[in-house]
Design a protein around this motif. Structure first.
Motif, mmCIF file in Angstrom:
data_model
loop_
_atom_site.group_PDB
_atom_site.id
_atom_site.type_symbol
_atom_site.label_atom_id
_atom_site.label_comp_id
_atom_site.label_asym_id
_atom_site.label_seq_id
_atom_site.Cartn_x
_atom_site.Cartn_y
_atom_site.Cartn_z
ATOM 1 N N ASN A 299 -38.750 3.568 80.117
ATOM 2 C CA ASN A 299 -37.959 4.583 79.362
ATOM 3 C C ASN A 299 -38.434 5.202 78.309
ATOM 4 N N GLY B 43 -29.899 4.696 75.405
ATOM 5 C CA GLY B 43 -29.915 3.932 76.770
ATOM 6 C C GLY B 43 -30.853 2.574 76.865
ATOM 7 N N ASP C 192 -33.385 10.136 83.390
ATOM 8 C CA ASP C 192 -34.135 8.986 83.128
ATOM 9 C C ASP C 192 -34.901 8.680 84.633
ATOM 10 N N HIS D 229 -26.079 6.314 76.830
ATOM 11 C CA HIS D 229 -26.298 7.553 76.478
ATOM 12 C C HIS D 229 -25.031 8.457 76.175
ATOM 13 N N HIS E 262 -26.795 1.738 81.312
ATOM 14 C CA HIS E 262 -27.762 2.459 80.420
ATOM 15 C C HIS E 262 -27.253 3.900 80.395
ATOM 16 N N GLU E 263 -26.858 4.487 81.381
ATOM 17 C CA GLU E 263 -26.492 5.834 81.377
ATOM 18 C C GLU E 263 -25.111 6.042 80.438
ATOM 19 N N ASP F 166 -36.757 8.959 78.058
ATOM 20 C CA ASP F 166 -35.864 8.857 76.650
ATOM 21 C C ASP F 166 -36.861 8.745 75.653
#
Ligand SMILES: [Zn+2]
Length: 400
Positions: free
Chosen positions: A159, A114, A385, A72, A68-69, A167
């Protein structure tokens, strides 16, 4: 916000690390999976199997958050943003970006990347779990895969709440920024909404506690607290940044700082300086040139009876790039360095000569004056996050 960060590995040039608080989350998730979630779903499995599943689930969550990160970070890189690294901590992960997204469009895509990744992982894993079940794969494996699919979906949804700096809140901010062309105002509004979400989580925590779900309740409290603090500090940071960025240190420094001559004895220094001023760090000069810095820490290392015979120059610590800046340094960078190193004074040096001292107090005084007068330019902080943790205890309580 972070304590000790442990670097782990690099992916695509991004350094991934974990904060110590992550271990707490790891234990909590493993435990809640092994003791609550999986036993409810698979009552016939052996305890050892359940714990292995719990650990696998927690590791899978770790990988999910990193992905996920990473998503981003990769999109941020496309928009030319510099990323310092990815850190996992108790509430999930954070991609630390240095300069702010240059436009609402960049902000939007970096923020949405993300959750899109989490949704994609969720979709793939749920399909794999379905196929696995149909193919007769071992139940524990299918269970863990299905859980991870489900948790990634939850991660994405959580998120996407419009609670800045999550997010969704950043997507919301990008929209307001685009609409009003004022990042500071967009941040003010979205961080206020983020704060309201924090209160909503407190309420949720209270309801959970009253319902007898102790861990779930505490967890929501913590998330609420974290979100409120994050929203607040994101806004404050932005305010500072908009005010200080582009301003040289020379504008704020004290140009006639108190200095100590290197030939002075420590005894004199203690009597005439330390007891008269409340500074923590003193520049030591010899014929106009800066030779080092001295603080109470160096004094304490010298036995009291040696004070009269020891010169300040002899115990002064050489100035380093950590406690010195040039007059042209951007005030925002100086403030960031002070914050990072936990110091409140920096020596301003121009070609070996001490030209001033920069103090945190002077910077803050300038900030408050400027805010009072209400004149402002524009910018933004980092992506944050707070997802993962919320999932585990909630799963636990929801499935019980
Ligand atoms: Zn995110």
């Amino acid at each position: 916000m972070f304590g000790k960060r442990i670097p782990l590995f690099k992916v695509f040039g991004f350094e991934v690390g974990i904060d110590f608080s992550w271990f707490f989350l790891l234990v909590l998730i493993t435990w809640s999976l092994a003791a609550l979630v999986f036993p409810a779903e698979f009552p016939n499995l052996a305890t050892t199997t359940l714990w292995i599943m719990g650990a696998a689930g927690a590791m899978g969550l770790f990988v999910s958050i990193v992905l996920h990160e990473l998503s981003h970070s990769l999109v941020a890189r496309i928009f030319g943003l510099r990323i310092r690294g990815i850190t996992l901590f108790i509430f999930g992960g954070v991609a630390e970006m240095e300069p702010e997204p240059p436009s609402p469009k960049a902000e939007f895509w970096v923020a949405i990347a993300g959750p899109l990744m989490s949704f994609a992982i969720a979709g793939v894993l749920i399909v794999v779990a379905g196929l696995g079940a149909a193919q007769g794969w071992p139940k524990p494996a299918v269970g863990v895969i299905a859980y991870l699919g489900w948790i990634n979906g939850l991660l994405a949804v959580f998120n996407l709440l419009p609670a800045f700096p999550l997010d969704g809140g950043r997507v919301f901010r990008a929209y307001l920024w685009h609409l009003r062309h004022d990042l500071l105002e967009a941040t003010r509004i979205t961080s206020m909404v983020g704060g309201w979400f924090g209160i909503a989580f407190f309420a949720l925590g209270l309801v959970s506690l009253l319902a007898g779900d102790f861990i779930g309740g505490i967890w929501w409290f913590l998330i609420g607290m974290f979100l409120r603090a994050a929203a607040r500090s994101s806004y404050d940071q932005l305010v500072m940044k908009t005010q200080l960025q582009g301003e040289p240190v020379s504008r704020f420094m004290e140009t006639t700082p108190v200095t100590v001559d290197a030939d002075r004895s420590v005894r004199d220094f203690v009597d005439e300086y330390l007891y008269h001023h409340d500074y923590k760090l003193y520049p030591v000069v010899k014929t106009g040139r800066l030779v080092g810095c001295v603080s109470t820490r160096q004094i304490k290392a010298i036995p009291r009876e040696d004070w009269p015979s020891t010169t300040v120059g002899a115990i002064a610590q050489a100035c380093t790039s950590d406690n010195t800046v040039s007059p042209q340094t951007d005030a925002m960078d100086a403030l960031a360095a002070m914050h990072r190193l936990g110091i409140s004074r920096m020596m301003v040096v121009d070609q070996g000569r001490l030209v001033g001292v920069l103090t945190l107090r002077d910077l803050l005084r300038f900030l408050s004056t400027r805010l009072e007068l209400g004149d402002t330019p524009t910018h933004r902080p980092r992506t944050l996050d707070a997802p993962a943790g919320s999932a585990a205890p909630r799963t636990a309580s929801a499935r019980r």
